[in-house]
Design an enzyme around this catalytic site. Structure first.
Site, PDB file in Angstrom:
ATOM      1  N   TYR A  13     -12.618 -23.854  10.469  1.00 13.38           N
ATOM      2  CA  TYR A  13     -11.972 -22.559  10.710  1.00 13.38           C
ATOM      3  C   TYR A  13     -10.517 -22.520  10.234  1.00 13.38           C
ATOM      4  O   TYR A  13      -9.672 -21.880  10.862  1.00 13.38           O
ATOM      5  CB  TYR A  13     -12.082 -22.169  12.203  1.00 13.38           C
ATOM      6  CG  TYR A  13     -13.511 -22.150  12.691  1.00 13.38           C
ATOM      7  CD1 TYR A  13     -14.404 -21.193  12.212  1.00 13.38           C
ATOM      8  CD2 TYR A  13     -13.994 -23.102  13.585  1.00 13.38           C
ATOM      9  CE1 TYR A  13     -15.730 -21.175  12.622  1.00 13.38           C
ATOM     10  CE2 TYR A  13     -15.316 -23.098  14.006  1.00 13.38           C
ATOM     11  CZ  TYR A  13     -16.173 -22.138  13.520  1.00 13.38           C
ATOM     12  OH  TYR A  13     -17.484 -22.122  13.924  1.00 13.38           O
ATOM     13  N   CYS A  15       6.497 -13.414   6.399  1.00  6.68           N
ATOM     14  CA  CYS A  15       7.377 -12.448   7.037  1.00  6.68           C
ATOM     15  C   CYS A  15       6.649 -11.840   8.216  1.00  6.68           C
ATOM     16  O   CYS A  15       6.078 -10.744   8.126  1.00  6.68           O
ATOM     17  CB  CYS A  15       7.793 -11.380   6.039  1.00  6.68           C
ATOM     18  SG  CYS A  15       8.946 -12.043   4.861  1.00  6.68           S
TER      19      CYS A  15
HETATM   20  C1  PLP Z   1     -20.009 -19.845  15.315  1.00  7.58           C
HETATM   21  C2  PLP Z   1     -21.437 -20.153  15.466  1.00  7.58           C
HETATM   22  C3  PLP Z   1     -21.872 -21.483  15.417  1.00  7.58           C
HETATM   23  C4  PLP Z   1     -20.938 -22.649  15.291  1.00  7.58           C
HETATM   24  O1  PLP Z   1     -20.098 -22.793  16.376  1.00  7.58           O
HETATM   25  P1  PLP Z   1     -19.155 -24.090  16.479  1.00  7.58           P
HETATM   26  O2  PLP Z   1     -18.343 -23.832  17.680  1.00  7.58           O
HETATM   27  O3  PLP Z   1     -18.345 -24.143  15.236  1.00  7.58           O
HETATM   28  O4  PLP Z   1     -20.054 -25.277  16.603  1.00  7.58           O
HETATM   29  C5  PLP Z   1     -23.236 -21.718  15.493  1.00  7.58           C
HETATM   30  N1  PLP Z   1     -24.124 -20.696  15.606  1.00  7.58           N
HETATM   31  C6  PLP Z   1     -23.743 -19.412  15.647  1.00  7.58           C
HETATM   32  C7  PLP Z   1     -24.753 -18.356  15.769  1.00  7.58           C
HETATM   33  C8  PLP Z   1     -22.387 -19.095  15.592  1.00  7.58           C
HETATM   34  O5  PLP Z   1     -22.009 -17.818  15.662  1.00  7.58           O
END
Ligand code: PLP
Length: 432
Positions: free
Chosen positions: A391, A362
């Protein structure tokens, strides 16, 4: 027809993942359902591991950024592939511990680790804590000393790079909530403070410039700044850095228009840039670490939904409603992230029905894709959204009290449950 090699079409005109019919997966496990191809995940781990080792030697390692997808099974796979992990919360740490992951290969991140988090990571034998700021450095030195332990650390540095990507996922710029900026002098100050700590050993530096990056340039730029800074540290303190962690961020293809990326080739290109820089600046070549999250798991995953109402607002829009939505995939609602969508049981029919895919919540913003063109579905058909391995499950919620879908892994033409479907009983477990 598909942008990822693990997807295909069988003789019935049904979509397959890892050779398994998605229609039979939906029958066996129900929908909504996350399905992930284990071979794709393992192959991506190997690509990173081999490319980094070839470029920088034995100490060089990919660290799987487990915020992209965290459950016990993914830590077991990472352990079997001999790669490290990046953890961003005590919950991820607990999951990795329970999966039996060798914690000396774990790196613990975060801009606000509590005293309890820091204590837990030392107790758990976390190999490296990536210290975000001076306040945390002081707290960690105190806690390590109270516990009579010496802890290895990296320092998080902000090189001040704009990776030309989505604003909400830029983290390497100077005013970011993460890390210590070089230009303000705070980075050098924390390096000196870390070197003076008796219970901490400084093993290297870390930076992460952003996500969904498609070329080498932002990494080259970050490396130039970081190697320059490493040379400055050597000049001012005499200390050389063993590790340089370049973070994560290589992009993945969500839609046809996204360019394919050759990760190994990019790693080799960045390495030759770094080697030239080290020579020029007179510092030894660091063992380079990278933290791929999305590029390890995203392409391996799809989400299967059952189509419900198909509605045409005459003269306006067509809506295809599904039995999931923003609780299992909030990325369209959050960032308008593009996805590819297929009517998985009608791949032999022409895709000519342009519609909006709506979730069941909703909430008008609960959409998965807009203006996608698929084979016209009817109630009961199977819809597949691809590239949902990263994700999605990790960002899923119980909004509208909708139980989270299970995660099924495909392996050798068979499937097994990695995470079970939440039940209604699970939803009220903590209610009193
Ligand atoms: C989010 C993040 C990643 C991974 O990023 P991707 O885009 O999923 O490869 C790696 N290191 C740190 C510190 C992050 O915050």
């Amino acid at each position: 027809m598909f942008i990822h090699a693990c997807l295909g079409k069988n003789e019935k005109g049904h979509m397959t993942i890892g050779g398994v019919d998605t229609v039979s997966l939906a029958e066996q496990y129900g929908t909504p359902l996350y399905a992930m191809d284990e071979a794709t995940i393992r192959e991506n781990c190997r690509i990173y591991k081999e490319a980094l080792r070839d470029a920088y030697g034995e100490d060089s390692l990919p660290l799987y950024a487990s915020k992209a997808f965290s459950c016990k099974q993914i830590y077991r796979i990472a352990a079997e592939e001999g790669i490290g992990i990046d953890l961003v919360s005590p919950g991820e740490m607990y999951t990795a511990l329970k999966a039996g992951f060798p914690m000396e290969k774990a790196f613990f991140h975060g801009n606000n680790k509590t005293d309890a988090d820091l204590r837990m990571s030392i107790e758990s034998g976390v190999g490296y804590i990536v210290v975000d700021n001076t306040d945390e450095l002081t707290a960690l030195e105190r806690i390590a000393s109270e516990m009579g332990k010496v802890q290895k650390i990296l320092l998080r540095i902000t090189p001040g790079i704009d990776p030309h990507t989505h604003q909400k996922i830029i983290t390497g710029n100077v005013d970011s909530k993460f890390g210590n900026a070089i230009v303000t002098g705070q980075a050098m100050a924390i390096v000196k403070a870390a070197l003076a700590c008796e219970n901490l050993t400084l093993e290297g530096l870390h930076c992460h410039i952003g996500s969904q990056i498609f070329d080498c340039d932002p990494f080259d730029d970050a490396a130039s700044i970081m190697i320059g800074f490493i040379a400055d540290i050597k000049k001012e303190t005499g200390k050389e850095m063993h590790f340089l962690n370049l973070g994560g961020g290589f992009g993945v293809r969500y839609v046809e228009e996204h360019e394919p990326i050759d990760y190994a080739k990019n790693i080799r290109a960045i390495a030759s840039h770094i080697k030239a820089l080290c020579e020029e600046k007179g510092v030894h070549l660091p063992a380079v670490l990278m933290e791929p999250g999305r590029s390890i798991v995203a392409a391996s995953g799809i989400t299967l939904y059952t189509v419900g109402s198909v509605k045409e607002i005459v003269g306006f829009k067509k809506y295809v409603s599904i039995d999931g939505g923003m609780p299992d995939n909030p990325r369209y609602a959050l960032y308008q992230s593009p996805y590819s969508v297929y009517t998985a049981n009608r791949l032999n029919e022409k895709a000519e029905y342009t519609c909006t895919i709506a979730g069941r919540c909703c909430e008008s913003g609960d959409l998965i894709a807009e203006d996608v063109t698929i084979a016209k579905p009817v109630r009961g058909d199977l819809l597949a959204v691809t590239t949902t391995g990263a994700y999605n499950y990790s960002m899923a919620s119980n909004y509208n009290r909708i139980p989270r879908p299970p995660v099924v892994m495909i392996q050798d033409g068979d499937s097994y449950v990695a995470v079970a479907r939440e039940s209604y009983e699970d939803l009220i477990r903590n209610d009193r």
